[in-house]
Design an enzyme around this catalytic site. Structure first.
Site, PDB file in Angstrom:
ATOM      1  N   CYS A   1       0.868  -1.164   0.000  1.00 43.04           N
ATOM      2  CA  CYS A   1       0.000   0.000   0.000  1.00 43.04           C
ATOM      3  C   CYS A   1       0.903   1.211   0.000  1.00 43.04           C
ATOM      4  CB  CYS A   1      -0.865   0.031   1.259  1.00 43.04           C
ATOM      5  SG  CYS A   1      -1.915  -1.422   1.399  1.00 43.04           S
TER       6      CYS A   1
ATOM      7  N   ARG B   1       1.532   1.412  -5.897  1.00 41.77           N
ATOM      8  CA  ARG B   1       1.678   0.475  -4.782  1.00 41.77           C
ATOM      9  C   ARG B   1       0.373  -0.238  -4.438  1.00 41.77           C
ATOM     10  NH1 ARG B   1       6.450   1.378  -2.143  1.00 41.77           N
ATOM     11  NH2 ARG B   1       5.726   0.177  -0.358  1.00 41.77           N
TER      12      ARG B   1
ATOM     13  N   TRP C   1      -3.814  -1.925  -1.506  1.00 37.81           N
ATOM     14  CA  TRP C   1      -3.854  -3.201  -2.221  1.00 37.81           C
ATOM     15  C   TRP C   1      -4.287  -4.214  -1.165  1.00 37.81           C
ATOM     16  CZ3 TRP C   1      -1.389  -7.989  -1.809  1.00 37.81           C
ATOM     17  CH2 TRP C   1      -1.531  -8.841  -2.927  1.00 37.81           C
TER      18      TRP C   1
ATOM     19  N   ASN D   1       0.938   0.232   5.959  1.00 37.15           N
ATOM     20  CA  ASN D   1       1.390  -0.628   4.861  1.00 37.15           C
ATOM     21  C   ASN D   1       2.094  -1.811   5.491  1.00 37.15           C
ATOM     22  OD1 ASN D   1       2.438  -1.648   2.415  1.00 37.15           O
ATOM     23  ND2 ASN D   1       4.294  -0.416   2.630  1.00 37.15           N
ATOM     24  N   GLY D   2       1.687  -3.035   5.135  1.00 36.20           N
ATOM     25  CA  GLY D   2       2.348  -4.216   5.694  1.00 36.20           C
ATOM     26  C   GLY D   2       1.315  -5.222   6.158  1.00 36.20           C
TER      27      GLY D   2
ATOM     28  N   GLU E   1       8.971 -14.305 -20.210  1.00 37.04           N
ATOM     29  CA  GLU E   1       8.736 -12.912 -19.818  1.00 37.04           C
ATOM     30  C   GLU E   1       7.670 -12.271 -20.717  1.00 37.04           C
ATOM     31  OE1 GLU E   1       8.984 -10.870 -17.627  1.00 37.04           O
ATOM     32  OE2 GLU E   1       8.919  -8.892 -18.553  1.00 37.04           O
TER      33      GLU E   1
ATOM     34  N   LYS F   1       4.094 -10.677 -19.583  1.00 39.05           N
ATOM     35  CA  LYS F   1       3.641  -9.316 -19.917  1.00 39.05           C
ATOM     36  C   LYS F   1       2.212  -9.365 -20.448  1.00 39.05           C
ATOM     37  CE  LYS F   1       5.759  -7.279 -18.199  1.00 39.05           C
ATOM     38  NZ  LYS F   1       6.888  -7.716 -17.469  1.00 39.05           N
TER      39      LYS F   1
ATOM     40  N   GLU G   1      -0.379 -10.399 -17.578  1.00 39.63           N
ATOM     41  CA  GLU G   1      -0.620  -9.506 -16.439  1.00 39.63           C
ATOM     42  C   GLU G   1      -1.365  -8.227 -16.816  1.00 39.63           C
ATOM     43  OE1 GLU G   1       2.643  -7.759 -14.163  1.00 39.63           O
ATOM     44  OE2 GLU G   1       3.936  -7.854 -15.915  1.00 39.63           O
TER      45      GLU G   1
ATOM     46  N   HIS H   1       5.914 -32.167 -25.369  1.00 38.51           N
ATOM     47  CA  HIS H   1       5.759 -33.034 -24.195  1.00 38.51           C
ATOM     48  C   HIS H   1       4.467 -32.737 -23.436  1.00 38.51           C
ATOM     49  CE1 HIS H   1       9.674 -34.782 -24.821  1.00 38.51           C
ATOM     50  NE2 HIS H   1      10.174 -33.559 -24.978  1.00 38.51           N
TER      51      HIS H   1
ATOM     52  N   LYS I   1       2.758  -2.885  -7.829  1.00 38.45           N
ATOM     53  CA  LYS I   1       4.150  -2.840  -8.273  1.00 38.45           C
ATOM     54  C   LYS I   1       5.099  -3.505  -7.264  1.00 38.45           C
ATOM     55  CE  LYS I   1       7.349  -1.223 -11.080  1.00 38.45           C
ATOM     56  NZ  LYS I   1       7.463  -1.956 -12.354  1.00 38.45           N
TER      57      LYS I   1
HETATM   58  O1  M6R Z   1      10.352  -5.546  -7.569  1.00 34.60           O
HETATM   59  P1  M6R Z   1      10.671  -6.929  -8.034  1.00 34.60           P
HETATM   60  O2  M6R Z   1      11.552  -6.960  -9.219  1.00 34.60           O
HETATM   61  O3  M6R Z   1      11.211  -7.783  -6.914  1.00 34.60           O
HETATM   62  O4  M6R Z   1       9.280  -7.540  -8.438  1.00 34.60           O
HETATM   63  C1  M6R Z   1       9.159  -8.891  -8.767  1.00 34.60           C
HETATM   64  C2  M6R Z   1       7.840  -9.161  -9.417  1.00 34.60           C
HETATM   65  O5  M6R Z   1       6.791  -8.891  -8.532  1.00 34.60           O
HETATM   66  C3  M6R Z   1       7.647  -8.327 -10.679  1.00 34.60           C
HETATM   67  O6  M6R Z   1       8.687  -8.524 -11.577  1.00 34.60           O
HETATM   68  C4  M6R Z   1       6.321  -8.678 -11.355  1.00 34.60           C
HETATM   69  O7  M6R Z   1       6.382  -9.971 -11.869  1.00 34.60           O
HETATM   70  C5  M6R Z   1       6.041  -7.637 -12.427  1.00 34.60           C
HETATM   71  N1  M6R Z   1       4.717  -7.115 -12.270  1.00 34.60           N
HETATM   72  C6  M6R Z   1       6.170  -8.144 -13.792  1.00 34.60           C
HETATM   73  O8  M6R Z   1       5.868  -7.204 -14.756  1.00 34.60           O
END
Ligand code: M6R
Length: 591
Positions: free
Chosen positions: A2, A27, A74, A100-101, A468, A472, A475, A491, A586
């Site tokens: 948060c 956040r 969040w 936050n936490g 990756e 993208k 998400e 497989h 994030k």
């Molecule tokens: O801040 P970080 O690199 O540790 O974050 C890791 C993942 O949460 C982050 O890469 C997440 O998968 C992204 N939203 C991908 O776009």
């Protein structure tokens, strides 16, 4: 995960807090709220929804006062409802808290507080904090002592900020395991999860260590340790390039961050050669090397593993940070752990690093955010230096992580300078890739927008790019996508290919081309729609994303960029907000 903010000073407080919440929205963005102290009243307004929606709905900008706190959420404990939105108040409504936490012992505390007659208005773990504070104030403690006593009863991680009608000029903040930073400008005082929240007003900041408390008043900032002793702290300057959080002419941060990548790469070579050489030696000498990371950062680590092996002839393993603890038995003082995290505050990574340090392992972190929790825990830190990344979907930080691994692997063979020069040249190739493909990608995104599934395949160093690129897409556009080594498809996953299923084939013109293309043909025979990502044309492709010819170890950096852009356009075509994907945030500061 948060964002919290507090302000006291000479300005109208709520507008400052609202601007800050917009910067902190990365956040968490499922609810927002503010509390303001004015003329003997504590005014709390909050609701479910994005910051702008809550601001409009509750006319937040009209709230008066010179002391205010705010929160963007969040959800972890309790659904996305108005009741669960922060700030949370005590029974009397005289104090308000944003947090936050995660308070791990919130259930026990809640039961005990309920037995003592406290009434809870939400399902959150946070709400125990105002009720604990209420008891402390009733016992005659000052607000700061109440915060110290309350913090001592909490298990888990937190950063919280409190205001009270009983001490109306003050904001108290404290933290353990979650970030909190103070900003100073003349008589104005700010406290937030991220300096971005107040960077438009000041770059003079002061940090808080775990268990410390800050007492802010107009013109004052007093720091206390966990025993209540006063601390002397020096303010430092925030790097303004980091603080930039403007979309410029772009519609979304994600698009801006994708487009910035050529420049980022141009700058990345300005790393400290000496530091890379020392770290490379540590890696070579270590009995074992483990890279730990989550999500996108883990895919960068997989490319890194390949580079270490191919260039440095050093095998290492990549362990998903959330699984790291289950391998802890084999970590020791002869282990080098490389933690990769854009934010430097991902809870799974932080926990793994703490465990590794506890058994004497050497910890090297690769992070973007300066002064993060991870940087404090590491023996050595390599910064990505790519500037703040706001969009939830990581793009430019990923490219920077790839570049760092590239430099590190060549530092292992005394070729840092040559690698740095190649990266600087690659910047032009990345620009070219974006220019060549932009209109084709827009058209392609139209074709993909109604698909339910997509598969991404590649071999060798590009396998992680397939994963990756799939991440993208899923998400931000909510299309199911999987990335995998091309040879693995037969497989099992091949069973899912139907007429029209998109298969993105990353097949640069290198030693993997023929075999990867052959796997693509196997899917095409089952009706797949083939999107080739290559510098070599083929009639197998139904669509071609053209990339430039580069050295074999640099293909990941040119292949990923158009696939990020493709995901962006698919999200736009599906009406999704790429900067704020549902259910995500994030910084993932919970386990
Ligand atoms: O801040 P970080 O690199 O540790 O974050 C890791 C993942 O949460 C982050 O890469 C997440 O998968 C992204 N939203 C991908 O776009």
């Amino acid at each position: 995960m948060c964002g919290i903010i507090g302000y006291c000073g000479q300005k109208a407080a709520v507008p400052v807090v609202l601007e800050a919440l917009k910067c902190l929205e990365y956040r968490g963005y499922d609810s927002a709220g503010v509390a303001s102290l004015c003329d003997g009243q504590l005014l709390i307004r909050k609701d479910a929804g994005k910051v702008e929606e809550v601001i409009q709905k509750h006319k937040l900008a009209d709230l008066p006062g010179h002391v205010a706190i705010g929160h963007t959420r969040w959800a972890t404990h309790g659904g996305v409802t108005q009741f669960n939105a922060h700030p949370h108040a005590d029974c009397s409504g005289r104090l308000a808290v944003v947090h936050n936490g995660i308070i791990e012992n919130s259930q026990e505390l809640r039961q005990e507080l309920t037995r003592r007659g406290h009434r809870f208005a939400s399902e959150t773990d946070t709400e125990v904090i105002p009720h604990l504070l209420e008891d402390e104030l009733k016992n005659g403690h000052s607000l700061e002592q109440a915060a110290l006593n309350t913090a001592a009863k909490l298990e888990g991680s937190y950063a919280f900020v409190v205001v009270s009608l009983d001490d109306p000029g003050k904001i108290i903040g404290t933290r353990r395991g979650n970030p909190l930073i103070v900003g100073l400008n003349g008589r104005d005082r700010y406290v937030s999860s991220d300096a971005l929240a107040f960077s438009q007003y000041t770059n003079e900041v002061m940090g808080l260590e775990d268990n410390e408390v800050v007492v802010l008043t107009e013109g004052g900032a007093e720091f206390l340790d966990a025993q209540g002793n006063k601390l002397v702290k020096q303010a430092r300057k925030l790097d303004q390039s980091w603080a930039e959080s403007d979309k410029g002419a772009y519609q979304h941060f994600m698009l801006k961050e994708i487009m910035e990548q050529a420049q980022v790469l141009g700058r990345i070579a300005n790393q400290d050669k000496q530091q890379f050489t020392e770290i490379a030696l540590d890696i070579l000498r270590a009995r074992q090397v483990i890279i730990t990371a989550c999500g996108t950062s883990r895919y960068a680590a997989l490319v890194g593993r390949y580079l270490f092996s191919r260039v440095g002839k050093k095998f290492c393993d990549v362990v998903m940070a959330s699984e790291f603890g289950y391998f802890a038995d084999s970590v020791d003082k002869n282990t080098v752990v490389i933690a990769v995290s854009q934010s430097g505050e991902t809870a799974d990574v932080v926990e793994g690093v703490k465990a590794a340090r506890a058994v004497g392992a050497q910890v090297i972190s690769i992070v973007n955010r300066p002064n993060s929790i991870l940087t404090d825990l590491s023996h050595q830190v390599i910064y990505l230096n790519c500037g703040s990344e706001i969009a939830v979907a990581a793009t430019k930080s990923f490219l920077s992580q790839l570049a760092i691994f590239y430099l590190l692997s060549f530092a292992m063979v005394n070729s840092f300078d040559q690698a740095a020069a190649r990266l600087a040249e690659l910047s032009g190739e990345v620009s070219k890739t974006l220019d060549w493909n932009k209109s084709e990608l827009i058209k392609l995104s139209e074709k993909l927008k109604d698909k339910n599934d997509a598969y991404y395949i590649a071999r060798g160093i590009n396998f992680a790019i397939a994963s990756e690129a799939a991440l993208k897409l899923k998400e931000i556009s909510y299309v199911h996508a999987e990335g995998m080594p091309a040879g693995e498809l037969k497989h099992g996953t091949l069973a899912l290919i139907e007429p029209g299923t998109p298969v993105v084939v990353i097949c640069p013109d290198d030693y993997t081309f023929a075999e990867t293309l052959s796997n693509a043909i196997e899917t095409k025979s089952r009706g797949a729609y083939i999107i080739g990502v290559s510098d070599r044309e083929s009639e197998v492709y139904d669509s071609w994303i053209k990339i430039p010819k580069v050295d074999e170890l640099l293909y990941p950096m040119v292949a990923v960029v158009p696939l990020q852009l493709l995901a962006y356009y698919v999200a736009i075509n599906r009406g999704c907000d790429p900067d704020r994907p549902r259910n995500l945030a994030k910084s993932v500061t919970v386990k």
